[in-house]
Scaffold this motif. Structure first.
Motif, PDB file in Angstrom:
ATOM      1  N   SER A 166       4.700  23.927 -57.575  1.00 42.52           N
ATOM      2  CA  SER A 166       4.976  24.969 -58.534  1.00 42.52           C
ATOM      3  C   SER A 166       3.386  25.647 -58.950  1.00 42.52           C
ATOM      4  O   SER A 166       2.445  24.813 -58.502  1.00 42.52           O
ATOM      5  CB  SER A 166       5.527  24.750 -59.832  1.00 42.52           C
ATOM      6  N   THR A 167       3.434  26.736 -59.308  1.00 40.60           N
ATOM      7  CA  THR A 167       2.066  27.376 -59.484  1.00 40.60           C
ATOM      8  C   THR A 167       2.210  28.668 -60.266  1.00 40.60           C
ATOM      9  O   THR A 167       3.301  28.912 -60.638  1.00 40.60           O
ATOM     10  CB  THR A 167       1.442  27.856 -58.178  1.00 40.60           C
ATOM     11  N   ALA A 168       1.159  29.448 -60.797  1.00 49.90           N
ATOM     12  CA  ALA A 168       1.124  30.640 -61.713  1.00 49.90           C
ATOM     13  C   ALA A 168       0.637  31.568 -61.149  1.00 49.90           C
ATOM     14  O   ALA A 168      -0.239  31.602 -60.152  1.00 49.90           O
ATOM     15  CB  ALA A 168       0.716  30.070 -62.945  1.00 49.90           C
ATOM     16  N   VAL A 169       1.056  32.915 -61.534  1.00 49.05           N
ATOM     17  CA  VAL A 169       0.556  34.214 -61.318  1.00 49.05           C
ATOM     18  C   VAL A 169       0.537  34.888 -62.611  1.00 49.05           C
ATOM     19  O   VAL A 169       0.903  34.643 -63.616  1.00 49.05           O
ATOM     20  CB  VAL A 169       1.459  34.864 -60.306  1.00 49.05           C
ATOM     21  N   THR A 170      -0.437  35.919 -62.534  1.00 47.30           N
ATOM     22  CA  THR A 170      -0.697  37.023 -63.463  1.00 47.30           C
ATOM     23  C   THR A 170      -0.758  38.292 -62.976  1.00 47.30           C
ATOM     24  O   THR A 170      -0.785  38.622 -61.734  1.00 47.30           O
ATOM     25  CB  THR A 170      -1.925  36.387 -64.442  1.00 47.30           C
ATOM     26  N   SER A 171      -0.827  39.145 -63.898  1.00 45.03           N
ATOM     27  CA  SER A 171      -0.790  40.413 -63.411  1.00 45.03           C
ATOM     28  C   SER A 171      -2.201  40.920 -62.653  1.00 45.03           C
ATOM     29  O   SER A 171      -3.403  40.555 -63.054  1.00 45.03           O
ATOM     30  CB  SER A 171      -0.648  41.734 -64.479  1.00 45.03           C
TER      31      SER A 171
END
Length: 289
Positions: A166-171
């Motif tokens: 799992s990982t994260a993104v942002t705008s």
């Protein structure tokens, strides 16, 4: 310690990202090799891989940021995450190890042969006395990492038994659209990663950044099922991974699922010496001294 003014929005994004895939993931079930336990993926360790050698910024983990080494800043922020049972630094350099022990961090010495941070995390995991279900790879050059983001990627993996990562993104800011140092990500409508690239994705026919499109920027933090982490290290490098120089592509190219959450976060990693002054200015603004 105060976070950014958008922390409430950030938490909303995290909760939304976690809940969106829960029902589907539970129905699909885990891959057979992951096994089952009464408390699924409950034991979590955060590992901060750190190396001294860097073509762009040698000795980066030890650079001073408002009077403290950057690796200490990252470690202190990581310790605030509620999902982590333990936080360690994994390094092959005695200078980094001595520094970390000096401010109270546990250190695992790893070999110089590790090709990337994920392999370093795997070696450190094997050397830990306790056993863990989830390993969070925390980038040492993110001194402003929010604990809520760490908790978010952990919880996303815990509720998606068919995912191993799992990982994260942002705008993504439009001005960063063509910057190869800003890794972009596209996901499907269930919140699973489709692809990562240093190029602009999706790429339209005009060849220009569309200021109205919600491009997503990949954040460096990632968590693994600990059993898969061992599998990952045994997988051979893949063509897309080598071409883009993005280790997460090896996961996708081998057919594994990766859960992605979107958070409200401005990326403030330290890639070059010029970034240090920017980080310090931001910390003063946020009173994170």
């Amino acid at each position: 310690m105060a976070l950014s003014s958008s922390s409430s929005t950030q938490k909303t994004w995290i909760v939304h990202g976690i809940l969106a895939g829960t029902a589907i993931a539970a129905a699909i079930g885990a891959r057979a090799y992951l096994g089952r336990s009464r408390k699924f993926r409950s034991r979590v360790v955060g590992i901060i891989p750190a190396r001294y050698a860097s073509s762009r910024f040698e000795g980066k983990p030890l650079v001073q940021i408002l009077g403290k080494p950057m690796i200490q800043r990252t470690w202190e922020r990581s310790k605030l995450a509620s999902t982590l049972d333990h936080v360690v630094v994994a390094t092959d350099d005695e200078r980094i190890a001595d520094c970390c022990r000096g401010f109270g961090a546990d250190v695992i010495m790893t070999s110089e042969s590790c090709r990337n941070g994920t392999e370093r995390c795997n070696e450190a995991l094997e050397k830990l006395e306790k056993k863990y279900d989830v390993v969070v790879n925390i980038q040492g050059d993110e001194p402003l990492i929010e604990p809520e983001i760490i908790d978010g990627v952990v919880k996303a993996l815990q509720v998606a038994p068919d995912a191993v990562f799992s990982t994260a993104v942002t705008s993504l800011k439009p001005e960063d659209g063509l910057d190869p140092n800003r890794v972009k990500c596209v996901v499907d409508n269930r919140g699973y990663a489709i692809y990562f690239s240093r190029g602009l994705i999706p790429y339209n026919k005009s060849g220009k950044v569309n200021p109205d499109f919600p491009y997503m920027l990949h954040l460096g933090i990632q968590s693994f099922d600990s059993k898969f982490l061992k599998v990952y290290s045994e997988l051979q490098p893949t063509p897309l991974q080598l071409e883009e120089d993005l280790e997460q592509l090896k996961v996708l190219e081998n057919g594994y699922k990766m859960k992605v959450i979107k958070v409200d976060h401005e990326a403030h990693g330290v890639d070059t010496p010029d970034d240090v002054e920017k980080i310090e200015s931001l910390m003063r603004e946020r009173n994170l001294l």
